[in-house]
Motif scaffolding. Structure first.
Motif, short mmCIF file in Angstrom:
data_model
loop_
_atom_site.label_atom_id
_atom_site.label_comp_id
_atom_site.label_asym_id
_atom_site.label_seq_id
_atom_site.Cartn_x
_atom_site.Cartn_y
_atom_site.Cartn_z
N GLU A 70 -15.81 -91.55 -16.83
CA GLU A 70 -15.99 -92.38 -18.01
C GLU A 70 -16.99 -93.46 -17.64
O GLU A 70 -17.72 -93.32 -16.69
CB GLU A 70 -14.63 -93.00 -18.43
N SER A 71 -17.00 -94.54 -18.35
CA SER A 71 -17.92 -95.64 -18.06
C SER A 71 -17.41 -96.50 -16.91
O SER A 71 -16.21 -96.56 -16.67
CB SER A 71 -18.05 -96.53 -19.30
N PRO A 72 -18.32 -97.19 -16.21
CA PRO A 72 -17.85 -98.18 -15.25
C PRO A 72 -17.27 -99.37 -16.00
O PRO A 72 -17.69 -99.67 -17.12
CB PRO A 72 -19.11 -98.57 -14.49
N CYS A 73 -16.27 -100.03 -15.43
CA CYS A 73 -15.66 -101.19 -16.10
C CYS A 73 -16.00 -102.48 -15.38
O CYS A 73 -15.81 -103.56 -15.93
CB CYS A 73 -14.15 -101.01 -16.24
N SER A 74 -16.48 -102.41 -14.16
CA SER A 74 -17.00 -103.59 -13.49
C SER A 74 -18.03 -103.14 -12.46
O SER A 74 -17.90 -102.07 -11.87
CB SER A 74 -15.89 -104.40 -12.81
N ILE A 75 -19.06 -103.94 -12.32
CA ILE A 75 -20.13 -103.62 -11.37
C ILE A 75 -20.46 -104.92 -10.64
O ILE A 75 -20.65 -105.95 -11.26
CB ILE A 75 -21.39 -103.12 -12.08
N THR A 76 -20.52 -104.84 -9.32
CA THR A 76 -20.93 -105.98 -8.51
C THR A 76 -22.15 -105.57 -7.71
O THR A 76 -22.13 -104.57 -6.99
CB THR A 76 -19.80 -106.41 -7.55
N PHE A 77 -23.24 -106.32 -7.86
CA PHE A 77 -24.44 -106.08 -7.07
C PHE A 77 -24.32 -106.87 -5.78
O PHE A 77 -24.03 -108.07 -5.80
CB PHE A 77 -25.69 -106.52 -7.84
N VAL A 78 -24.53 -106.21 -4.66
CA VAL A 78 -24.50 -106.87 -3.35
C VAL A 78 -25.86 -106.67 -2.70
O VAL A 78 -26.26 -105.55 -2.39
CB VAL A 78 -23.39 -106.28 -2.44
N GLN A 79 -26.58 -107.77 -2.54
CA GLN A 79 -27.90 -107.71 -1.92
C GLN A 79 -27.72 -107.60 -0.41
O GLN A 79 -27.05 -108.43 0.20
CB GLN A 79 -28.70 -108.95 -2.29
N LYS A 80 -28.30 -106.57 0.18
CA LYS A 80 -28.22 -106.39 1.64
C LYS A 80 -29.39 -107.08 2.36
O LYS A 80 -29.20 -107.62 3.44
CB LYS A 80 -28.22 -104.89 1.98
N THR A 81 -30.57 -107.03 1.77
CA THR A 81 -31.73 -107.69 2.35
C THR A 81 -32.51 -108.34 1.21
O THR A 81 -32.82 -107.69 0.22
CB THR A 81 -32.65 -106.68 3.07
N ALA A 82 -32.80 -109.63 1.37
CA ALA A 82 -33.59 -110.34 0.36
C ALA A 82 -34.98 -109.72 0.26
O ALA A 82 -35.46 -109.07 1.20
CB ALA A 82 -33.69 -111.81 0.73
N CYS A 83 -35.62 -109.92 -0.86
CA CYS A 83 -36.95 -109.38 -1.08
C CYS A 83 -37.91 -109.87 0.01
O CYS A 83 -37.92 -111.04 0.37
CB CYS A 83 -37.42 -109.82 -2.47
N PHE A 84 -38.70 -108.92 0.52
CA PHE A 84 -39.70 -109.26 1.53
C PHE A 84 -40.92 -108.38 1.34
O PHE A 84 -40.85 -107.31 0.73
CB PHE A 84 -39.13 -109.11 2.96
N GLU A 85 -42.05 -108.84 1.86
CA GLU A 85 -43.29 -108.07 1.76
C GLU A 85 -43.30 -107.02 2.86
O GLU A 85 -43.40 -107.33 4.04
CB GLU A 85 -44.51 -108.98 1.83
N LYS A 86 -43.18 -105.75 2.46
CA LYS A 86 -43.14 -104.64 3.40
C LYS A 86 -44.54 -104.29 3.91
O LYS A 86 -44.72 -103.92 5.06
CB LYS A 86 -42.50 -103.43 2.72
N ALA A 87 -45.49 -104.36 3.04
CA ALA A 87 -46.90 -104.10 3.35
C ALA A 87 -47.71 -104.94 2.35
O ALA A 87 -47.15 -105.40 1.35
CB ALA A 87 -47.21 -102.61 3.19
N PRO A 88 -48.98 -105.13 2.59
CA PRO A 88 -49.77 -105.93 1.64
C PRO A 88 -49.62 -105.40 0.20
O PRO A 88 -49.88 -104.23 -0.07
CB PRO A 88 -51.20 -105.80 2.15
N GLY A 89 -49.11 -106.25 -0.69
CA GLY A 89 -48.95 -105.88 -2.09
C GLY A 89 -47.73 -105.02 -2.39
O GLY A 89 -47.53 -104.60 -3.52
N MET A 90 -46.87 -104.76 -1.39
CA MET A 90 -45.68 -103.94 -1.60
C MET A 90 -44.45 -104.73 -1.15
O MET A 90 -44.32 -105.09 0.02
CB MET A 90 -45.76 -102.63 -0.80
N TRP A 91 -43.55 -105.01 -2.11
CA TRP A 91 -42.35 -105.80 -1.85
C TRP A 91 -41.13 -104.90 -1.88
O TRP A 91 -41.11 -103.90 -2.59
CB TRP A 91 -42.25 -106.92 -2.88
#
Length: 113
Positions: A70-91
């Protein structure tokens, strides 16, 4: 599974955002107790030209990995790694969903009905 687009912005290491997904619960349906985690539990990554694009890519991928009858009834987002620049122009941003599913139990009608 009914999907709802979630637009979540998370910044910082190990950010957690909980979202309760509203639903019309039918008789005999409830939000199940087990909490599931999208696989792999170490995290999925999202890529983009900036942090917003990387986050949106991550959320779209995580939405496709929710596995509920059925549908999800609760969703929790857990960030494992904060946004970072992986390569020039690619985050990149890494994270998982922890979620619970609606479970519906068929009930027999009372005798004589």
């Amino acid at each position: 599974m009914k999907r709802k687009n979630l637009l979540l912005f998370a910044f910082g290491l190990a950010t957690t955002i909980a979202v309760v997904v509203p639903h019309q619960a039918a008789a005999g349906c409830h939000c199940a107790l087990p909490v599931y985690t999208t696989e792999p539990t170490t995290g999925i990554w999202g890529l983009g030209s900036d942090c917003t694009a990387a986050h949106n890519d991550l959320i779209a991928t995580l939405n496709s990995l929710i596995d509920c009858e059925e549908s999800p009834c609760s969703i929790t987002f857990v960030q494992k790694t904060a946004c970072f620049e992986k390569a020039p122009g690619m985050w990149r941003e890494d994270g998982v969903y922890e979620y619970r599913c609606i479970v519906c139990i068929e009930r027999d009608p009372p005798p004589g009905n």
